[in-house]
Write a protein that holds these residues in place. Structure first.
Motif, PDB file in Angstrom:
ATOM      1  N   ALA A 125      63.965 -24.831 108.073  1.00 26.81           N
ATOM      2  CA  ALA A 125      63.297 -23.598 107.650  1.00 26.81           C
ATOM      3  C   ALA A 125      62.391 -23.022 108.720  1.00 26.81           C
ATOM      4  O   ALA A 125      61.241 -22.680 108.476  1.00 26.81           O
ATOM      5  CB  ALA A 125      62.512 -23.822 106.353  1.00 26.81           C
ATOM      6  N   LEU A 126      62.919 -22.920 109.923  1.00 29.77           N
ATOM      7  CA  LEU A 126      62.180 -22.244 110.990  1.00 29.77           C
ATOM      8  C   LEU A 126      62.860 -20.909 111.281  1.00 29.77           C
ATOM      9  O   LEU A 126      64.037 -20.732 111.019  1.00 29.77           O
ATOM     10  CB  LEU A 126      62.176 -23.097 112.263  1.00 29.77           C
ATOM     11  CG  LEU A 126      61.496 -24.459 112.171  1.00 29.77           C
ATOM     12  CD1 LEU A 126      61.723 -25.244 113.448  1.00 29.77           C
ATOM     13  CD2 LEU A 126      60.014 -24.315 111.885  1.00 29.77           C
ATOM     14  N   SER A 127      62.086 -19.979 111.844  1.00 26.40           N
ATOM     15  CA  SER A 127      62.660 -18.697 112.248  1.00 26.40           C
ATOM     16  C   SER A 127      62.930 -18.756 113.741  1.00 26.40           C
ATOM     17  O   SER A 127      61.997 -18.734 114.530  1.00 26.40           O
ATOM     18  CB  SER A 127      61.679 -17.564 111.950  1.00 26.40           C
ATOM     19  OG  SER A 127      61.441 -17.511 110.572  1.00 26.40           O
ATOM     20  N   PRO A 128      64.199 -18.808 114.133  1.00 28.56           N
ATOM     21  CA  PRO A 128      64.522 -19.097 115.531  1.00 28.56           C
ATOM     22  C   PRO A 128      63.945 -18.120 116.546  1.00 28.56           C
ATOM     23  O   PRO A 128      63.515 -18.539 117.604  1.00 28.56           O
ATOM     24  CB  PRO A 128      66.057 -19.084 115.561  1.00 28.56           C
ATOM     25  CG  PRO A 128      66.504 -18.646 114.229  1.00 28.56           C
ATOM     26  CD  PRO A 128      65.384 -18.744 113.285  1.00 28.56           C
ATOM     27  N   ALA A 129      63.921 -16.826 116.220  1.00 26.56           N
ATOM     28  CA  ALA A 129      63.486 -15.861 117.232  1.00 26.56           C
ATOM     29  C   ALA A 129      61.970 -15.804 117.367  1.00 26.56           C
ATOM     30  O   ALA A 129      61.449 -15.241 118.320  1.00 26.56           O
ATOM     31  CB  ALA A 129      64.039 -14.475 116.920  1.00 26.56           C
ATOM     32  N   LEU A 130      61.259 -16.401 116.427  1.00 26.29           N
ATOM     33  CA  LEU A 130      59.797 -16.343 116.494  1.00 26.29           C
ATOM     34  C   LEU A 130      59.251 -17.538 117.269  1.00 26.29           C
ATOM     35  O   LEU A 130      59.919 -18.549 117.457  1.00 26.29           O
ATOM     36  CB  LEU A 130      59.197 -16.304 115.087  1.00 26.29           C
ATOM     37  CG  LEU A 130      59.500 -15.039 114.292  1.00 26.29           C
ATOM     38  CD1 LEU A 130      58.792 -15.078 112.945  1.00 26.29           C
ATOM     39  CD2 LEU A 130      59.058 -13.802 115.058  1.00 26.29           C
ATOM     40  N   ASP A 134      53.921 -18.817 115.758  1.00 24.15           N
ATOM     41  CA  ASP A 134      54.261 -17.981 114.601  1.00 24.15           C
ATOM     42  C   ASP A 134      54.862 -18.836 113.492  1.00 24.15           C
ATOM     43  O   ASP A 134      54.546 -18.674 112.312  1.00 24.15           O
ATOM     44  CB  ASP A 134      55.283 -16.905 114.983  1.00 24.15           C
ATOM     45  CG  ASP A 134      54.631 -15.714 115.668  1.00 24.15           C
ATOM     46  OD1 ASP A 134      53.422 -15.540 115.491  1.00 24.15           O
ATOM     47  OD2 ASP A 134      55.344 -14.976 116.368  1.00 24.15           O
ATOM     48  N   GLN A 181      56.756 -19.838 123.138  1.00 24.70           N
ATOM     49  CA  GLN A 181      58.189 -19.942 123.342  1.00 24.70           C
ATOM     50  C   GLN A 181      58.905 -19.755 121.999  1.00 24.70           C
ATOM     51  O   GLN A 181      58.450 -20.265 120.976  1.00 24.70           O
ATOM     52  CB  GLN A 181      58.415 -21.354 123.885  1.00 24.70           C
ATOM     53  CG  GLN A 181      59.742 -21.668 124.423  1.00 24.70           C
ATOM     54  CD  GLN A 181      59.699 -23.049 125.112  1.00 24.70           C
ATOM     55  OE1 GLN A 181      58.651 -23.519 125.543  1.00 24.70           O
ATOM     56  NE2 GLN A 181      60.830 -23.687 125.182  1.00 24.70           N
ATOM     57  N   GLU A 184      64.125 -20.953 119.106  1.00 23.03           N
ATOM     58  CA  GLU A 184      65.545 -21.140 119.438  1.00 23.03           C
ATOM     59  C   GLU A 184      65.749 -21.661 120.857  1.00 23.03           C
ATOM     60  O   GLU A 184      66.834 -22.110 121.198  1.00 23.03           O
ATOM     61  CB  GLU A 184      66.312 -19.837 119.245  1.00 23.03           C
ATOM     62  CG  GLU A 184      65.928 -18.749 120.224  1.00 23.03           C
ATOM     63  CD  GLU A 184      66.404 -17.395 119.763  1.00 23.03           C
ATOM     64  OE1 GLU A 184      67.128 -17.329 118.771  1.00 23.03           O
ATOM     65  OE2 GLU A 184      66.009 -16.395 120.392  1.00 23.03           O
ATOM     66  N   THR A 185      64.704 -21.584 121.693  1.00 23.18           N
ATOM     67  CA  THR A 185      64.856 -22.110 123.046  1.00 23.18           C
ATOM     68  C   THR A 185      64.434 -23.578 123.133  1.00 23.18           C
ATOM     69  O   THR A 185      64.400 -24.153 124.211  1.00 23.18           O
ATOM     70  CB  THR A 185      64.029 -21.285 124.056  1.00 23.18           C
ATOM     71  OG1 THR A 185      62.640 -21.439 123.735  1.00 23.18           O
ATOM     72  CG2 THR A 185      64.395 -19.817 124.022  1.00 23.18           C
TER      73      THR A 185
ATOM     74  N   ALA B  10      59.184 -20.990 130.085  1.00 19.82           N
ATOM     75  CA  ALA B  10      59.787 -21.623 128.916  1.00 19.82           C
ATOM     76  C   ALA B  10      61.070 -22.336 129.297  1.00 19.82           C
ATOM     77  O   ALA B  10      61.657 -23.033 128.518  1.00 19.82           O
ATOM     78  CB  ALA B  10      60.073 -20.566 127.864  1.00 19.82           C
ATOM     79  N   ASP B 222      65.313 -12.577 110.798  1.00 20.15           N
ATOM     80  CA  ASP B 222      65.835 -13.704 111.559  1.00 20.15           C
ATOM     81  C   ASP B 222      66.688 -14.603 110.670  1.00 20.15           C
ATOM     82  O   ASP B 222      67.819 -14.932 110.983  1.00 20.15           O
ATOM     83  CB  ASP B 222      64.617 -14.494 112.066  1.00 20.15           C
ATOM     84  CG  ASP B 222      64.868 -15.072 113.423  1.00 20.15           C
ATOM     85  OD1 ASP B 222      65.956 -14.874 113.953  1.00 20.15           O
ATOM     86  OD2 ASP B 222      63.953 -15.741 113.938  1.00 20.15           O
ATOM     87  N   ALA B 226      65.465 -19.254 105.459  1.00 15.49           N
ATOM     88  CA  ALA B 226      64.425 -20.063 106.107  1.00 15.49           C
ATOM     89  C   ALA B 226      63.050 -19.491 105.795  1.00 15.49           C
ATOM     90  O   ALA B 226      62.106 -20.233 105.508  1.00 15.49           O
ATOM     91  CB  ALA B 226      64.650 -20.119 107.613  1.00 15.49           C
ATOM     92  N   LEU B 229      62.056 -20.476 102.313  1.00 13.42           N
ATOM     93  CA  LEU B 229      61.651 -21.884 102.269  1.00 13.42           C
ATOM     94  C   LEU B 229      60.298 -22.093 102.944  1.00 13.42           C
ATOM     95  O   LEU B 229      59.542 -22.988 102.578  1.00 13.42           O
ATOM     96  CB  LEU B 229      62.701 -22.774 102.948  1.00 13.42           C
ATOM     97  CG  LEU B 229      63.999 -23.013 102.192  1.00 13.42           C
ATOM     98  CD1 LEU B 229      64.930 -23.887 103.004  1.00 13.42           C
ATOM     99  CD2 LEU B 229      63.733 -23.655 100.835  1.00 13.42           C
ATOM    100  N   ARG B 290      65.161  -9.132 115.911  1.00  4.52           N
ATOM    101  CA  ARG B 290      65.030  -9.082 117.365  1.00  4.52           C
ATOM    102  C   ARG B 290      64.850  -7.661 117.858  1.00  4.52           C
ATOM    103  O   ARG B 290      65.546  -6.751 117.410  1.00  4.52           O
ATOM    104  CB  ARG B 290      66.291  -9.621 118.025  1.00  4.52           C
ATOM    105  CG  ARG B 290      66.200 -11.025 118.487  1.00  4.52           C
ATOM    106  CD  ARG B 290      67.605 -11.544 118.677  1.00  4.52           C
ATOM    107  NE  ARG B 290      67.838 -12.605 117.731  1.00  4.52           N
ATOM    108  CZ  ARG B 290      67.595 -13.874 118.025  1.00  4.52           C
ATOM    109  NH1 ARG B 290      67.137 -14.201 119.198  1.00  4.52           N
ATOM    110  NH2 ARG B 290      67.792 -14.807 117.131  1.00  4.52           N
ATOM    111  N   ALA B 342      70.708 -17.596 122.227  1.00  4.89           N
ATOM    112  CA  ALA B 342      70.116 -18.204 121.037  1.00  4.89           C
ATOM    113  C   ALA B 342      71.042 -19.237 120.428  1.00  4.89           C
ATOM    114  O   ALA B 342      70.623 -20.135 119.721  1.00  4.89           O
ATOM    115  CB  ALA B 342      69.803 -17.116 120.012  1.00  4.89           C
TER     116      ALA B 342
END
Ligand SMILES: Nc1ncnc2c1ncn2[C@@H]1O[C@H](COP(=O)(O)OP(=O)(O)OP(=O)(O)O)[C@@H](O)[C@H]1O
Ligand SMILES: [Mg+2]
Lengths: 292, 343
Positions: A125-130, A134, A181, A184-185, B10, B222, B226, B229, B290, B342
């Motif tokens: 339950a993570l938001s990849p782009a954030l 965040d 960062q 997603e990275t 990063a 996004d 998720a 949740l 995005r 991604a």
């Protein structure tokens, strides 16, 4: 609890103290544990069907105050479904649930969180782009003090970044250098670390971890086990779902064995061996009567 | 551990090919592409068309010409960031201008009250989209395709397919034309509407990037499950996004009366697609979550610059359309390429 977990739309948790980073909230959560039936969480006869698939088939569940409850079971046994049902992520078809002896039913994960129950779901339950920061503060953002925060709802990004960095360091995730960062990275293990750090930092009553070490290295897994013990030391209860028997038997006070959508038995890791547990889990051996 | 977190990269940039490095930089700043395209096209047309193009007057005229589509693109961006799409933005805008104009001019409602009613109706129309998308779990494309038609039909019914003439507005409610006023700075003539567009973008940028609500909007775009949740009330946030988009369209309606001078129920029929064009050229991903809303402003300006520039060097209108078409495809291709990182 609600003064600490204030989540929701745009009303970010301006009250999360910087220093404790929400650690244990106001302490009341722990005191509330263990009243009523003596159990923090209790569930009876939970049933959940997906069409013809029965994910939960009359499952029971007990979580005592200040314990680490291990949960094991084959793939598809219904472990994730059980904790999703408990935390309001899915709606059950039948059954009853009690929080400190009082019947409850959460209608969304937000409600569970407001009750002090933090969960690391299997899919994280993570938001990849954030960013990491965040994500850690998703739904409980810290607002700036003063005019900007009050009237313009400005976020205190520096403070959130500071706390996020601190929490990741607690987990030994120093390889993450940039808290801004995008998630997603990160590597799979690092993502898991972020999710675990988030739950450990903000839980104030129960922390539930669904396979938190599946993608982690040896060293990082060790830190997660230590973190679980730290969380318990704060008088919280922990549920640890894992396929890693040695981990479970190392930290758990009791082991909940799940099979075919229901609780088969609960065993004491000091009495039963890992081989016993596997035998019960796979149905090779009948569980002892007193453990049912 | 010797790195300070702020300046630590990063990723290890040294190991990447030049192209890979560009990909990474764009991944972190998707708005860079429209900024570069905008500056390059202004430069190129400045060279090709000279003074005619590169004068304060012409540049301010471009801003004025894109202001209404720009405002619609701001509303569109909000929705697209949530991985949705709003085909009804222009229909809401025209409907609101008809409502506001009719109230003020035909029914003699005080102009300020008519405008307030319009803003409220705009937010309501947007919220209706939001409720249909969230509570009834219908795809945004279908919902807004439906409401586009519904709002357009309402607009024809309310107006009787008749325009409200400029002189009538001047007489009954000059306030409706407020955003048509302009300030002369040097040779430039900035209309209030142009300024309004920039203010709207700045305000939405702030909301999206500096408030919890904005972070939630990105999180929903996004990965909605998720976000749910993680404890976000996604349905409620989505409804607020659509309602805000409707409100922005209603503000656009007020500005449009100033820009056009009259209220025409047949105007801006292509506004929906033009707003999507600006958003896409602005580097906001149609897959949600995005891009920066500022990209949509640059996207709208790019379209304006191409139209003005190509016209001034004497290129037929059909080639303007041709060029915009390629820009759209290029922008989406770049987005796909960036998003590969991604995976
Ligand atoms: N959304 C869903 N739709 C349909 N079936 C589902 C869904 N979620 C779970 N199931 C089914 O419910 C059963 C239990 O799944 P669950 O994820 O709870 O198992 P688990 O014990 O967590 O397994 P694992 O150890 O692999 O994580 C499985 O048979 C699964 O196919
Ligand atoms: Mg599972």
């Amino acid at each position: 609890m609600s003064d600490f977990v204030s989540g929701g739309d745009g009303n970010g948790g301006g009250k999360v103290g910087g220093e404790n980073g929400g650690k244990n909230g106001d302490g009341k959560g722990a005191d509330k544990n263990g009243v009523g039936d003596g159990l923090v969480l209790r569930a009876r006869g939970l049933t959940k069907r997906y069409g013809r698939v029965v994910a939960l088939d009359g499952a029971d569940f007990d979580l005592r105050p200040r314990e680490i409850l291990g949960m094991i079971g084959d793939n598809g046994a219904g472990k994730s479904s059980l904790i999703k049902a408990l935390t309001g992520a899915i709606a059950i078809d039948e059954g009853e649930m009690f929080l400190n002896g009082e019947a409850f039913r959460f209608h969304s994960p937000l409600e569970a969180r407001r009750a002090g129950i933090e969960t690391v779901y299997q899919n994280l339950a993570l938001s990849p782009a954030l960013s990491i920061a965040d994500n850690m503060f998703m739904g409980r953002e810290i607002r700036r003090r003063g005019f900007l925060g009050k009237y313009f709802r400005a976020l205190d990004r520096r403070e959130m970044q500071r706390v996020a960095r601190e929490k990741l360091n607690d987990l030994g995730l120093m390889t993450i250098q940039n808290i801004n960062q995008a998630v997603e990275t990160l590597s799979g293990g690092q993502r898991q670390g972020v999710a675990v750090a988030r739950a450990a930092a903000f839980g104030s009553r129960v922390v539930i971890l669904d396979e938190p070490t599946a993608a982690l290295g040896v060293k990082e897994s060790r830190r997660v086990l230590e973190l679980i013990q730290d969380v318990r030391a704060r008088d919280l209860s922990v549920v640890l779902i894992s396929h890693d028997m040695p981990h479970i038997f190392e930290v758990a006070d009791r082991v909940h064995i799940h099979r075919l959508g229901r609780r088969l038995c609960v065993v004491d890791p000091r009495v039963h061996s890992m081989a016993d547990a596997v035998a019960f889990m796979t149905g090779a051996r009948e569980p002892p009567v007193e453990a049912r | 551990m010797s790195h300070t977190p702020q300046d630590a990269p990063a990723f290890d940039a040294r190991r990447l090919s030049p192209l890979g490095r560009v990909q990474h930089i764009l991944h972190r700043n998707p708005t860079l592409v429209p900024v570069i395209v905008l500056l390059a096209s202004v430069g190129a047309f400045g060279l090709l068309a000279g003074e005619k193009f590169f004068s304060p007057f012409n540049l301010s005229l471009i801003i004025q010409q894109v202001s209404i589509i720009g405002i619609l693109a701001a509303a569109q961006s909000l929705v697209i960031l949530t991985a949705g799409i709003d085909l009804s933005v222009a229909a809401i805008m025209v409907l609101i201008s008809v409502i506001t104009g009719s109230l003020a001019v035909k029914l003699n409602v005080p102009p300020s009250l008519a405008i307030l009613c319009g803003l409220f109706a705009g937010a309501l129309a947007g919220a209706m989209n939001g409720v249909l998308v969230t509570r009834f779990r219908l795809p945004p494309f279908i919902v807004t395709l439906g409401t586009w038609n519904i709002f357009f039909a309402l607009n024809l019914w309310l107006s009787g397919a008749q325009s409200i003439r400029s002189q009538d507005i001047d007489e009954a409610a000059p306030l409706l034309k407020f955003f048509g006023n302009n300030i002369a700075v040097g040779g430039a003539r900035l209309t209030y509407g142009s300024v309004l567009m920039v203010v709207i973008f700045a305000a939405l940028w702030y909301l999206l990037n500096r408030t919890a609500w904005g972070r939630h909007v990105y999180a929903i775009g996004d990965d909605r499950d998720a976000a749910e949740l993680a404890g976000i009330r996604t349905a409620r946030t989505l409804i607020s996004v659509y309602a805000l988009a409707g409100l922005v369209c209603a503000v656009g309606a007020w500005a449009a009366i100033g820009r056009v001078g009259s209220v025409s129920p047949q105007s801006f029929y292509e506004g929906n697609l033009q707003s999507i064009t600006a958003v896409v050229i602005g580097g906001i991903s149609l897959f949600g979550g995005r891009g920066s809303i500022m990209g949509a402003l640059f996207g709208a300006l790019i379209v304006g610059v191409f139209q003005s520039g190509l016209r001034l060097i004497g290129v037929d209108v059909l080639w303007q359309v041709f060029a915009i078409g390629w820009l759209i495809i290029l922008a989406v291709a770049i987005d796909q390429w960036i998003r590969k990182l991604a995976a």
